[in-house]
Design a protein around this motif. Structure first.
Motif, PDB file in Angstrom:
ATOM      1  N   GLU A  35      -4.625   7.776  -4.696  1.00 33.30           N
ATOM      2  CA  GLU A  35      -4.997   8.259  -3.363  1.00 33.30           C
ATOM      3  C   GLU A  35      -5.671   7.192  -2.515  1.00 33.30           C
ATOM      4  OE1 GLU A  35      -5.018  10.802  -0.258  1.00 33.30           O
ATOM      5  OE2 GLU A  35      -4.034  11.093  -2.204  1.00 33.30           O
ATOM      6  N   PRO A  65      -5.036   3.892  -1.868  1.00 32.79           N
ATOM      7  CA  PRO A  65      -4.173   3.158  -0.930  1.00 32.79           C
ATOM      8  C   PRO A  65      -3.729   4.013   0.256  1.00 32.79           C
ATOM      9  CG  PRO A  65      -3.494   2.744  -3.190  1.00 32.79           C
ATOM     10  CD  PRO A  65      -4.496   3.850  -3.249  1.00 32.79           C
ATOM     11  N   ALA A  66      -3.496   5.307   0.018  1.00 29.17           N
ATOM     12  CA  ALA A  66      -3.113   6.190   1.121  1.00 29.17           C
ATOM     13  C   ALA A  66      -4.240   6.296   2.143  1.00 29.17           C
ATOM     14  CB  ALA A  66      -2.756   7.572   0.578  1.00 29.17           C
ATOM     15  N   ARG A  67      -5.463   6.375   1.667  1.00 28.25           N
ATOM     16  CA  ARG A  67      -6.622   6.437   2.575  1.00 28.25           C
ATOM     17  C   ARG A  67      -6.768   5.120   3.348  1.00 28.25           C
ATOM     18  NH1 ARG A  67      -6.949  11.090   0.621  1.00 28.25           N
ATOM     19  NH2 ARG A  67      -8.871  12.292   0.355  1.00 28.25           N
ATOM     20  N   SER A 113       0.634   4.087  -2.837  1.00 26.10           N
ATOM     21  CA  SER A 113       0.169   5.416  -2.430  1.00 26.10           C
ATOM     22  C   SER A 113       0.737   6.526  -3.311  1.00 26.10           C
ATOM     23  CB  SER A 113       0.552   5.682  -0.968  1.00 26.10           C
ATOM     24  OG  SER A 113      -0.134   4.797  -0.117  1.00 26.10           O
ATOM     25  N   LEU A 118       0.827  -1.216   0.000  1.00 30.09           N
ATOM     26  CA  LEU A 118       0.000   0.000   0.000  1.00 30.09           C
ATOM     27  C   LEU A 118       0.859   1.264   0.000  1.00 30.09           C
ATOM     28  CD1 LEU A 118      -2.853  -1.016   2.484  1.00 30.09           C
ATOM     29  CD2 LEU A 118      -2.936  -0.944  -0.008  1.00 30.09           C
ATOM     30  N   GLU A 119       1.995   1.219   0.701  1.00 27.80           N
ATOM     31  CA  GLU A 119       2.875   2.394   0.717  1.00 27.80           C
ATOM     32  C   GLU A 119       3.409   2.686  -0.685  1.00 27.80           C
ATOM     33  OE1 GLU A 119       5.769   1.387   3.643  1.00 27.80           O
ATOM     34  OE2 GLU A 119       4.623   2.271   5.298  1.00 27.80           O
TER      35      GLU A 119
END
Length: 908
Positions: free
Chosen positions: A602, A604-606, A598, A594-595
């Motif tokens: 947006e 994956p960042a959420r 990201s 996920l990092e």
């Protein structure tokens, strides 16, 4: 004559079990999740094989048995066909070291083991089966290998314990539509891809069965091959006639191998208890150890029940004479709860030698909860036993002694605070074997041939926490006295080994001395502001709801955010983001994935933000509230000395070692840990202790000078790896240098550094190379410690704490590199742990000496947290800083930063 036959029936044929050992090695290996003992030896195949063997011995109670094993080298079939089993992968690396132990298990059970050069287990079984049948025996082949079914006859059956399936001639015919004698030709036609036996291409099980049902044998088929209708099948049969007969030669079992001819050789006799005990102990199969090698029960003749105050007076007088001037007192407490803050004392057991032990009953109750008559009072124990237990010259021995310390300290009228050298056999076992799975007294005693009565047996299955108080005192006497007897026996075993491994000082002067410190910390606890936590529960919950809607909007629909599978569908199938590592259930959606994603989208960042908040809320905000004592308003965590292999403390119920600090939310959680009115929280944190220990170990001149000069080590490192003047450094450059400084301590590679910093692997390697150019002593230290670890199989801290590294020389790269990282990390992190423990002991002693009201509350990695009255703030802060900085002399100064405030939030 018929009447005579009835009067004298034919004797029942002897039954012999022949086990296909090699087959069950592999089946056990794949059936059981990987296991290792504390020395890193893989053990799951051994465990699975042993359980199969035990099941057979118990269920079938065979009188005659043998276990057959494949030879490790090539067999005669390889001379028939060099391609035989050519597609088989090599034996798994973690199975190789288990094979000798499986043979040792068979030998320990005193069972006949069969193996021979050039032959497989099947051949040995076939030879033994035919020989035994000729002698009038019945044979049960224990296997799941279909090739052995060709041996089935009136006197030979096959049992597969994995599926509990028995195959006789009728079962073979039902399964294959052919008799057992036809299976050789059947397998020759069908072939076996696992053994690289070709058979006749295109001939499957149904066709082979049909052909042999009509023509009986392979010879019969080819004698009448011309009569077959013209077809592709006929063409294949003709074209691959040679393959068919070659395949049959490969499948055919050798029945003339040299095996034991005397039935007596197969006789099942008693296992060798000493060999089996040593072997199961080494493998750490403690459950099997209890069932397979019953240890000697403790003799209870010398156990005495003490009920009256006069009896206790006489006992104390006797003990005083026995222990005058020297000696050691072993003790154990029996209570109504595992939580020392809630527990009530039920009894105390004591002994000074293994000939006699005493049980002091004080809290036994009837089924209605009323105290039984004819018992001591708790005050009797405090008054009469207190002077002995608080004697600073008398050593005290126990198992999990911190619990007993806490129980006695909490007794009425100030309680009893154990003094003198404290020897905990649980900690002794941990120091000797820091990686083992169990430190229970029962398990440890079992290993020295001592069987203790199970608690469940004493309480007759009562699972309530206060069950022991309803045990009759005379029964409780034997159980509790066994514990002190067992603890003393363990101590007698441990002490010479601790001295031999140069661990005695660490055991007695550090770990033992730490027991009162930790007990006092647990008793005090730390105050929590429940209103702050309740506010955070609402706030975090509301923010998670907002994030959930934002995630749904970015995805275009609602889905289960906590489902990895549904998240993967959204990320990879619907949004088309690049896929990463594949798992058994699909593509990974872990933090690292996920990092990376990201930076591309947006959503994956959420998700990361949502997960972080969810973890903080559940693990800390919500859970902490459930641990607040209704009596004290505080959280009383348990601090575990034996929790890690490096010596670091761990904490539980709740875990306060990982209170978050790096995020705004984490700091707000820390703000809920507060001081009471009139006091403040003092935080004393070792500065860069790992790097200072590294400087001491490595003797690198640049690193030594940096710390001696009180400079900024991260800025100095940054200037060197970026090759710029100090005044041109940026915050980002310092961040990179900081990651390298601390990463080196943990054996970080260029791959790990690139992933952590988001830079290319090439740049990461360049930075690491420049680092070692500037700090060559560190590279030399790493090389030297690795050489030493490879030679000795372990590494040590400055105080002698050991960590075994059994995989430091294995060929598997990943496992070897992990061991190499441990070789570098353990001396540094372990020494840092030893230093913080010494600091805790010295600070605690100074507080008592100064009669300060300040109290030590927490140890969080390199940080000590104290609760200090406002009028003691300056003096205690100065004392703590001076004590911590002088507790161990290194070749660079230890530095401690102190902060004082109303809460744990440092406002960073």
């Amino acid at each position: 004559m018929s009447q005579q036959r009835e009067l004298f029936p034919v004797p029942r044929k002897k039954e012999v079990y022949l086990i296909d050992g090699s087959a069950y090695i592999y089946r056990a290996y794949h059936a059981i999740r990987p296991l290792t003992n504390s020395n890193g030896l893989p053990t799951h195949a051994v465990y699975g094989f042993t359980t199969i063997l035990r099941r057979l011995l118990r269920e079938k109670e065979p009188e005659h048995l043998a276990v057959a094993f494949d030879t490790r080298g090539p067999v005669f079939r390889h001379t028939i066909s060099a391609e035989y089993k050519a597609n088989r992968p090599p034996m798994p690396e973690d199975l190789v070291p288990q094979i000798p132990y499986i043979h040792k298990i068979v030998d320990a059970y005193n069972l006949l083991s069969m193996s021979a050069d050039n032959l497989e287990a099947d051949d040995l079984i076939a030879s033994a089966a035919q020989l035994l049948v000729e002698q009038g025996c019945k044979v049960v082949i224990v296997s799941g290998d279909k090739d052995l079914l060709q041996l089935v006859s009136e006197d030979i059956t096959m049992w597969d314990p994995m599926h509990d399936r028995l195959m006789d001639a009728a079962a073979v015919e039902e399964k294959y539509g052919l008799g057992p004698k036809q299976l050789l030709d059947y397998f020759a036609l069908v072939g076996d891809s696992s053994d690289n036996i070709s058979g006749v291409p295109g001939v499957g099980p149904k066709t082979a069965q049909k052909l042999l049902a009509e023509y009986t044998t392979l010879e019969g088929l080819y004698e009448q091959i011309d009569g077959l209708k013209k077809s592709k099948m006929k063409e294949r049969l003709i074209a691959h006639k040679k393959d068919a007969f070659l395949s049959r030669d490969l499948v055919r079992l050798e029945e003339k191998a040299e095996v034991a001819a005397d039935l007596q050789a197969y006789q099942v006799v008693e296992a060798d208890p000493d060999t089996l005990r040593d072997l199961l102990t080494e493998l750490e199969f403690f459950t099997l150890l209890k069932s397979e090698v019953p240890a000697a029960k403790v003799a209870t003749e010398g156990f005495v029940l003490v009920r009256q105050r006069e009896e206790l007076e006489q006992l104390v007088e006797l003990l005083g004479k026995q222990l005058q001037g020297a000696g050691q007192l072993v003790l154990d407490t029996e209570t109504t709860s595992l939580d020392p803050l809630q527990a009530e004392l039920v009894g105390v057991s004591l002994c000074t030698e293994t000939k006699q032990a005493w049980y002091l009953a004080c809290g036994h109750r009837d089924s209605e909860g009323e105290l039984l008559p004819d018992q001591l009072t708790v005050q009797d124990i405090v008054d009469l036993l207190g002077p002995l237990l608080t004697d600073p010259d008398l050593a005290k021995i126990g198992h999990n002694l911190k619990y007993d310390y806490a129980i006695l300290a909490a007794l009425q009228n100030g309680g009893i605070r154990l003094a003198g050298p404290l020897y905990d056999t649980m900690l002794g076992a941990w120091l000797l074997e820091p990686g083992r799975r169990s430190y229970k007294l029962d398990d440890l005693c079992q290993e020295i041939d001592l069987k203790l009565t199970p608690f469940s047996e004493v309480v007759d299955g009562d699972k309530s926490s206060d069950a022991f108080c309803r045990v009759a005192p005379d029964i409780a006497k034997n159980y509790s006295c066994e514990d002190v007897f067992g603890s003393l026996r363990l101590f007698e075993e441990q002490r010479p080994e601790l001295e031999k491994q140069e661990l005695w000082t660490l055991f007695s002067e550090v770990e033992g001395a730490l027991i009162p410190v930790l007990a006092a910390m647990e008793e005090t606890g730390i105050l929590l502001d429940k209103e702050v936590l309740q506010g955070l529960t609402k706030e975090f919950g509301a923010r998670m709801d907002e994030l959930e809607q934002e995630i749904y909007a970015l995805a275009g629909h609602a889905f289960n955010i906590n489902s990895s599978q549904q998240l993967a569908e959204v990320l990879f199938d619907e949004l088309g983001l690049p896929k990463g590592r594949k798992t058994k259930t699909g593509y990974s959606t872990d933090v690292k994935v996920l990092e990376k994603l990201s930076h591309k989208h947006e959503l994956p960042a959420r998700i990361l933000r949502f997960r972080n908040l969810a973890k903080l809320k559940s693990t800390y905000v919500d859970k902490l509230q459930t641990h607040i004592s209704p009596v004290t308003g505080r959280v009383h965590s348990s601090f575990n000395q034996w929790g890690t292999a490096t010596g670091r403390l761990s904490s539980s119920n709740p875990n306060l070692q990982n209170i978050p600090i790096r995020t705004e939310e984490g700091r707000r959680i820390r703000s809920a840990f507060i001081a009471p009115p009139g006091s403040l929280l003092l935080s004393a944190d070792y500065s860069q202790i790992d790097l200072r220990v590294l400087a001491h170990y490595s003797q690198d001149q640049a690193l030594l000078e940096a710390f001696r000069g009180q400079g900024d080590i991260h800025s100095q490192t940054a200037a060197e790896i970026f090759q710029v003047a100090p005044q041109l450094l940026t915050g980002e450059m310092r961040r990179v240098a900081k990651s390298i400084n601390f990463g080196i301590v943990y054996g970080m590679s260029a791959f790990g550094l690139s992933a952590q910093l988001g830079i290319s692997r090439k740049d990461a390697q360049t930075f690491i190379d420049r680092y070692f150019v500037h700090y060559p002593g560190i590279q030399q230290f790493m090389d030297d410690i690795m050489d030493q670890a490879r030679a000795d199989g372990y590494v040590t801290t400055l105080l002698g704490r050991r960590r075994q590294l059994p995989e430091i020389n294995v060929s598997n790269r990943n496992r070897r590199q992990f061991a190499e990282r441990m070789a570098i990390n353990t001396p540094i992190q372990g020494t840092a742990s030893d230093i913080i423990k010494l600091a805790m002991i010295k600070v605690h002693e100074e507080l008592l000496t100064q009669k300060a009201q300040a109290k030590l509350l927490l140890q969080i990695h390199d940080e000590l947290v104290l609760e200090v009255p406002e009028d003691e703030q300056e003096s205690v802060a100065a004392m703590v800083k001076a004590t911590m900085e002088s507790v161990m002399k290194l070749d660079v100064p230890l530095k401690v930063n102190t902060e004082v405030g109303p809460s744990l939030d440092k406002g960073e």
